[in-house]
Design an enzyme around this catalytic site. Structure first.
Site, PDB file in Angstrom:
ATOM      1  NE  ARG A  46      20.907 -81.662 -58.098  1.00  0.00           N
ATOM      2  CZ  ARG A  46      21.184 -82.976 -58.195  1.00  0.00           C
ATOM      3  NH1 ARG A  46      20.559 -83.736 -59.080  1.00  0.00           N
ATOM      4  NH2 ARG A  46      22.087 -83.524 -57.407  1.00  0.00           N
ATOM      5  CE1 TYR A  98      13.898 -59.892 -70.651  1.00  0.00           C
ATOM      6  CE2 TYR A  98      15.162 -61.907 -70.718  1.00  0.00           C
ATOM      7  CZ  TYR A  98      14.744 -60.785 -70.048  1.00  0.00           C
ATOM      8  OH  TYR A  98      15.185 -60.561 -68.767  1.00  0.00           O
ATOM      9  CG  ASP A 170       9.461 -65.939 -73.853  1.00  0.00           C
ATOM     10  OD1 ASP A 170       8.522 -65.837 -73.044  1.00  0.00           O
ATOM     11  OD2 ASP A 170      10.592 -65.439 -73.664  1.00  0.00           O
ATOM     12  CE  LYS A 195      10.357 -60.794 -66.222  1.00  0.00           C
ATOM     13  NZ  LYS A 195      10.802 -61.128 -67.568  1.00  0.00           N
TER      14      LYS A 195
HETATM   15  C1  LIG Z   1      11.942 -61.719 -68.150  1.00  0.00           C
HETATM   16  C2  LIG Z   1      11.817 -62.480 -69.406  1.00  0.00           C
HETATM   17  C3  LIG Z   1      12.570 -63.639 -69.610  1.00  0.00           C
HETATM   18  C4  LIG Z   1      13.591 -64.139 -68.596  1.00  0.00           C
HETATM   19  O1  LIG Z   1      12.990 -64.541 -67.429  1.00  0.00           O
HETATM   20  P1  LIG Z   1      13.728 -64.469 -65.981  1.00  0.00           P
HETATM   21  O2  LIG Z   1      12.709 -65.041 -65.071  1.00  0.00           O
HETATM   22  O3  LIG Z   1      14.061 -63.033 -65.741  1.00  0.00           O
HETATM   23  O4  LIG Z   1      14.963 -65.303 -66.108  1.00  0.00           O
HETATM   24  C5  LIG Z   1      12.392 -64.324 -70.792  1.00  0.00           C
HETATM   25  N1  LIG Z   1      11.529 -63.884 -71.736  1.00  0.00           N
HETATM   26  C6  LIG Z   1      10.786 -62.780 -71.568  1.00  0.00           C
HETATM   27  C7  LIG Z   1       9.848 -62.357 -72.642  1.00  0.00           C
HETATM   28  C8  LIG Z   1      10.909 -62.034 -70.404  1.00  0.00           C
HETATM   29  O5  LIG Z   1      10.195 -60.910 -70.257  1.00  0.00           O
END
Ligand SMILES: *Cc1c(COP(=O)(O)O)cnc(C)c1O
Length: 379
Positions: A46, A98, A170, A195
């Protein structure tokens, strides 16, 4: 080193015990110690894992940061950032956010007496009005999801960052290839590596990158203490995905520019939201702070109903109807009922998220095939 070289080499080294050129998947929960407290830098899975360490170092290099901290998902990374806060602290964030981030903030963290303000971050007076002595975090997304608005990162940093207020971006939609917020003065970058960074729709993983040692230490502590760590196999897959990030992004951006222009000329469509279009209000800022304009496009219809949108969503052959984005394959989605269903309708309406809004994640297929598919579905 330039980005493309870093994507392949930064933090990566041949395995010293075998010479393997690829970072091994260290599928282990613990490490044998020579004697009490004497070990090779890893004590428990961990706290640290060598595959994860390489991924973290690589991500740090891609964002021009010094430390990367990986998590089991993008939202686990956001959760770690919110854990820096204390009761009565306040956060100012974008009103086009988001959906999962909004849900984590409002459904979980508000219960711990942390207050969130969602404002139009391009309106500097609105931001200034929302900031007070309790404000600890400015939370930005750019391009925003799903409206693809562009927020001027440097302007926010210059006007609103203080010793008390951390600026966090983000950067999921842009990826580190297109945009490097730490260079513009941000303190923290967050990624859903699920993504573009991984890019193959086969892993869920999140990451934070910073360039301040004190902040990094807090995040490593939270990572260890809360335990939302990614597994070594997922770290390996993301490392592999990163090697082609720049190549994939170049093609996705080229395809998206082509599709956005075709959509804009199509008579059934009301608005096309794509920062690469000269008509987009954020086009000039996007040109300054991004390398290209990204692979995400949203558009809505003159006949503004969910039913009209559904007729298109049900009829694409190549564009797969699915949540998520940033993979090599093109996806189509309906934010009002899918990714943004957790945001109340009145809040959605405020930012122009209509019932007919359709979001595309343009992949790296042939762009003419992609347009043919959309055209037949629109028809
Ligand atoms: C998908 C996404 C998240 C969350 O990420 P996960 O890997 O699904 O937990 C946060 N911010 C944006 C802009 C996203 O597209």
């Amino acid at each position: 080193m330039k980005f493309e070289t870093k994507a392949i080499h930064a933090g990566v080294h041949p395995d010293p015990s075998t010479g393997a050129i690829m970072t091994p998947i260290f599928q282990t929960s613990t490490y044998v110690q020579e004697s009490v407290g004497v070990h090779q830098g890893h004590a428990y899975g961990r706290t640290s894992n060598p595959t994860r360490s390489v991924l973290q170092d690589n991500l740090a290099a891609l964002e021009n940061g010094t430390h990367g901290i990986a998590f089991g998902s993008g939202l686990a990374a956001l959760d770690a950032i919110l854990k820096l806060l204390e009761p009565s602290d306040e956060v100012v964030s974008t009103n086009d956010l988001y959906g999962g981030s909004y849900r984590l903030m409002m459904r979980l963290y508000e219960r711990y007496n942390i207050k969130f303000h969602f404002v139009d971050l391009s309106d500097h007076d609105a931001v200034a009005n929302a900031i007070n002595s309790n404000t600890k975090l400015l939370w930005l997304e750019t391009p925003t999801n799903p409206m693809l608005s562009i927020i001027d990162i440097k302007a926010i940093v210059d006007r609103h960052k203080t010793d008390n207020i951390l600026v966090c971006i983000d950067n999921t939609f842009a990826s580190p290839y297109l945009q490097q917020p730490l260079d513009l003065g941000a303190d923290i970058v967050l990624h859903s590596a699920t993504k573009y960074i991984n890019g193959h729709s086969d892993v869920v993983l999140g990451a934070i990158v910073v360039k301040d040692k004190g902040l990094a230490e807090q995040f490593y502590f939270i990572q260890k203490a809360s335990g939302a760590v990614p597994g070594p196999q997922d770290c390996f897959l993301v490392l592999r995905g990163i090697k082609t990030l720049h190549v994939r992004m170049d093609r996705a951006c080229e395809n998206a520019e082509y599709i956005a222009e075709k959509l804009q000329a199509y008579d059934k469509i009301a608005n096309v939201y794509y920062p690469g279009l000269a008509s987009h209000p954020g086009h000039e800022i996007a040109k300054q702070q991004m390398k290209h304009f990204g692979g995400m496009i949203s558009f809505d219809l003159k006949h503004d109903t969910s039913a009209a949108a559904n007729a298109i969503l049900d009829n694409t052959q190549l564009f797969a109807l699915a949540e998520s984005l940033g993979g090599v394959e093109s996806l189509i989605g309906h934010p009002a009922t899918m990714t943004h269903a957790s945001i109340p309708k009145e809040e959605r309406a405020k930012v122009g998220l209509t019932d007919s809004l359709i979001r595309l994640s343009v992949g790296i297929e042939n762009k003419e095939d992609l347009w043919e598919d959309l055209k037949q579905a629109l028809g």
